[in-house]
Design a protein around this motif. Structure first.
Motif, short mmCIF file in Angstrom:
data_model
loop_
_atom_site.label_atom_id
_atom_site.label_comp_id
_atom_site.label_asym_id
_atom_site.label_seq_id
_atom_site.Cartn_x
_atom_site.Cartn_y
_atom_site.Cartn_z
N THR A 1 0.85 -1.19 0.00
CA THR A 1 0.00 0.00 0.00
C THR A 1 0.88 1.24 0.00
O THR A 1 1.96 1.25 0.60
CB THR A 1 -0.94 0.06 1.23
OG1 THR A 1 -0.16 0.07 2.41
CG2 THR A 1 -1.90 -1.10 1.24
N VAL A 2 0.39 2.28 -0.69
CA VAL A 2 1.09 3.56 -0.74
C VAL A 2 0.07 4.63 -0.34
O VAL A 2 -1.02 4.70 -0.92
CB VAL A 2 1.64 3.85 -2.16
CG1 VAL A 2 2.33 5.20 -2.20
CG2 VAL A 2 2.58 2.75 -2.60
N ASN A 3 0.44 5.45 0.66
CA ASN A 3 -0.45 6.50 1.15
C ASN A 3 0.32 7.80 1.30
O ASN A 3 1.54 7.79 1.48
CB ASN A 3 -1.05 6.13 2.51
CG ASN A 3 -1.91 4.90 2.45
OD1 ASN A 3 -2.85 4.84 1.67
ND2 ASN A 3 -1.59 3.91 3.26
N VAL A 4 -0.42 8.91 1.28
CA VAL A 4 0.13 10.21 1.61
C VAL A 4 -0.56 10.65 2.89
O VAL A 4 -1.78 10.69 2.97
CB VAL A 4 -0.09 11.24 0.49
CG1 VAL A 4 0.39 12.62 0.91
CG2 VAL A 4 0.61 10.80 -0.78
N ASP A 5 0.26 10.93 3.91
CA ASP A 5 -0.25 11.37 5.20
C ASP A 5 0.42 12.71 5.53
O ASP A 5 1.57 12.74 5.97
CB ASP A 5 0.06 10.32 6.27
CG ASP A 5 -0.55 10.66 7.62
OD1 ASP A 5 -1.35 11.61 7.70
OD2 ASP A 5 -0.22 9.96 8.60
N GLY A 6 -0.29 13.80 5.27
CA GLY A 6 0.30 15.13 5.46
C GLY A 6 1.41 15.34 4.45
O GLY A 6 1.18 15.29 3.24
N ASP A 7 2.63 15.53 4.93
CA ASP A 7 3.77 15.70 4.03
C ASP A 7 4.62 14.43 3.95
O ASP A 7 5.77 14.47 3.54
CB ASP A 7 4.62 16.90 4.45
CG ASP A 7 5.31 16.68 5.80
OD1 ASP A 7 4.90 15.77 6.54
OD2 ASP A 7 6.25 17.43 6.11
N GLN A 8 4.05 13.29 4.33
CA GLN A 8 4.78 12.02 4.34
C GLN A 8 4.22 11.06 3.28
O GLN A 8 3.00 10.88 3.19
CB GLN A 8 4.67 11.33 5.71
CG GLN A 8 5.26 12.12 6.85
CD GLN A 8 6.76 12.20 6.76
OE1 GLN A 8 7.43 11.21 6.52
NE2 GLN A 8 7.29 13.39 6.95
N LEU A 9 5.11 10.47 2.51
CA LEU A 9 4.75 9.37 1.62
C LEU A 9 5.03 8.10 2.40
O LEU A 9 6.16 7.87 2.84
CB LEU A 9 5.60 9.41 0.34
CG LEU A 9 5.37 8.26 -0.64
CD1 LEU A 9 4.00 8.41 -1.30
CD2 LEU A 9 6.46 8.22 -1.67
N VAL A 10 4.01 7.27 2.61
CA VAL A 10 4.14 6.08 3.44
C VAL A 10 3.96 4.83 2.57
O VAL A 10 2.94 4.67 1.90
CB VAL A 10 3.09 6.07 4.58
CG1 VAL A 10 3.22 4.81 5.42
CG2 VAL A 10 3.25 7.31 5.45
N ILE A 11 4.98 3.97 2.59
CA ILE A 11 4.95 2.71 1.85
C ILE A 11 4.94 1.58 2.86
O ILE A 11 5.80 1.53 3.75
CB ILE A 11 6.17 2.58 0.92
CG1 ILE A 11 6.19 3.72 -0.10
CG2 ILE A 11 6.17 1.22 0.22
CD1 ILE A 11 7.47 3.81 -0.89
N GLN A 12 3.96 0.68 2.74
CA GLN A 12 3.86 -0.46 3.63
C GLN A 12 3.65 -1.72 2.80
O GLN A 12 2.95 -1.69 1.78
CB GLN A 12 2.70 -0.31 4.60
CG GLN A 12 2.89 0.80 5.61
CD GLN A 12 1.70 0.93 6.53
OE1 GLN A 12 0.59 1.14 6.07
NE2 GLN A 12 1.94 0.80 7.83
N ALA A 13 4.25 -2.80 3.27
CA ALA A 13 4.03 -4.11 2.63
C ALA A 13 3.93 -5.14 3.74
O ALA A 13 4.70 -5.11 4.70
CB ALA A 13 5.17 -4.44 1.68
#
Length: 141
Positions: A63-75
């Protein structure tokens, strides 16, 4: 009466223990496991690119998300293997998390992501920065 003096090396046992654990033992198998890597770079100052090398993960695990000014990659991946004849169940899981701070000129609405051959590539377009311009100075100010 004869006395026998034996010289002892108290640290010799520790060296053997280190060799058993790290060279031939349990931790040797852990050293062969490769950790996922992430590369962050820019393409001609037009886009920020984040490449995460995620071997053994499927596209549906990521999954790829944008949280505020953070790009968050999780697997995250879970495996379950059952052998009904032996009454054995093997379960394993692995996960990956990476957060990258996005620059101010990131165009968050235009971010794209692609996954091929175990590599996730996220492209963040960057707005063109204002170029400095020279202001002429007149002598009659």
């Amino acid at each position: 009466m004869s006395r026998i003096i034996a010289r002892t090396e108290p640290l010799l046992g520790l060296e053997a223990l280190r060799r058993d654990l790290f060279d031939d033992g349990f931790f040797r198998s852990l050293r062969r496991v490769s950790m996922p890597t992430t590369d962050v770079y820019t393409e001609d100052d037009q886009a920020l690119v984040v490449e995460s090398h995620l071997p053994n993960f499927a596209e549906t695990d990521v999954t790829v998300n944008v949280d505020g000014d953070q790009l968050v990659i999780q697997a995250e991946r879970h495996e379950r293997e059952e052998d009904k004849k032996k009454y054995v169940v093997r379960e394993s899981s692995s996960s990956f998390y990476r957060s990258v701070t996005l620059p101010d000129q990131a165009q968050q609405d235009a971010i794209t992501a692609g996954f091929a051959n175990g590599v996730l590539k996220v492209t963040v377009p960057l707005a063109r920065a204002a170029t400095p311009r020279a202001i002429p100075i007149s002598s009659d100010a």
